[in-house]
Design an enzyme around this catalytic site. Structure first.
Site, mmCIF file in Angstrom:
data_model
loop_
_atom_site.group_PDB
_atom_site.id
_atom_site.type_symbol
_atom_site.label_atom_id
_atom_site.label_comp_id
_atom_site.label_asym_id
_atom_site.label_seq_id
_atom_site.Cartn_x
_atom_site.Cartn_y
_atom_site.Cartn_z
ATOM 1 N N CYS A 17 0.841 -1.053 0.035
ATOM 2 C CA CYS A 17 0.072 0.097 0.035
ATOM 3 C C CYS A 17 0.874 1.340 -0.015
ATOM 4 O O CYS A 17 1.945 1.172 0.236
ATOM 5 C CB CYS A 17 -0.869 -0.095 1.314
ATOM 6 S SG CYS A 17 -2.347 0.848 0.942
ATOM 7 N N CYS A 93 -4.283 -1.215 -2.206
ATOM 8 C CA CYS A 93 -4.754 0.161 -2.440
ATOM 9 C C CYS A 93 -4.307 0.632 -4.022
ATOM 10 O O CYS A 93 -3.399 0.206 -4.599
ATOM 11 C CB CYS A 93 -4.146 1.171 -1.541
ATOM 12 S SG CYS A 93 -2.418 1.851 -1.836
ATOM 13 N N CYS A 101 6.660 -0.241 -9.384
ATOM 14 C CA CYS A 101 7.043 -1.052 -7.980
ATOM 15 C C CYS A 101 8.594 -1.557 -8.489
ATOM 16 O O CYS A 101 9.196 -1.625 -9.474
ATOM 17 C CB CYS A 101 6.411 -2.373 -7.818
ATOM 18 S SG CYS A 101 4.737 -2.349 -7.308
#
Length: 180
Positions: A17, A93, A101
């Site tokens: 998140c 989220c 990422c």
């Protein structure tokens, strides 16, 4: 080459998140207890707040889930050399789902399981706590379905489809497109 999902072993799971203070913390604790013996649960954030939301801790404690070791931390910890290799990485989220990422060692299976941010709810204390309870229930439902999967007997494509289906269970949000 052997398929890492074909053997019965303990799987490492990372919940992501943005702030790592509420939803990912809830998920880490739920899987730590409900998946005990089959999974090792972790959580992290792209921009960790540095503290865990007190309402997340209150809800977890009220349902008898573990609080030990829960802390807000950066996802960089899990992309660094020597970090546990993840088998699964789930974003919980929408903002984190739209971010670039890190490259995760080991090519983990990924899925988006977005739910509303309980920390963003405005209102009185009861309304805020109710949002955390709702988030907890949505996550616990998804995690129970995930933990019941016969992971070792599913091929990667089937497992990927099942993980995506779990992300569409009640309470689903839609990821925001990332800024290009």
């Amino acid at each position: 080459m052997t398929d890492p999902f074909r053997t019965e072993r303990i799987y490492n799971v990372l919940f992501l998140c943005t702030g790592n203070s509420a939803r990912s913390i809830l998920a880490e604790s739920i899987l730590a207890q409900d998946g005990a013996g089959r999974f090792r649960a972790f959580s992290a954030g792209s921009q960790p707040k540095g503290t865990v939301n007190p309402l997340a801790l209150k809800v977890l404690q009220s349902y008898g889930y573990p609080l030990e070791g829960l802390r807000s931390k950066s996802w960089e910890e899990f992309a660094a050399p020597g970090a546990p290799v993840m088998d699964f990485v789930f974003t919980v989220c929408d903002a984190a789902a739209g971010e670039a990422c890190p490259v995760w060692p080991g090519q983990p299976m990924t899925a988006h399981w977005g739910i509303e941010d309980p920390a963003a709810v405005e209102g009185n204390d009861l309304q805020k706590e109710a949002a955390f309870v709702a988030a907890f229930r949505h996550l616990r439902n998804r995690i129970s379905v995930f933990a019941a999967l016969p992971i070792a007997s599913l091929d990667r494509m089937t497992l990927g489809a099942r993980l995506a289906e779990i992300g569409q269970l009640q309470g689903t949000t839609r990821p925001r497109p990332s800024a290009a």
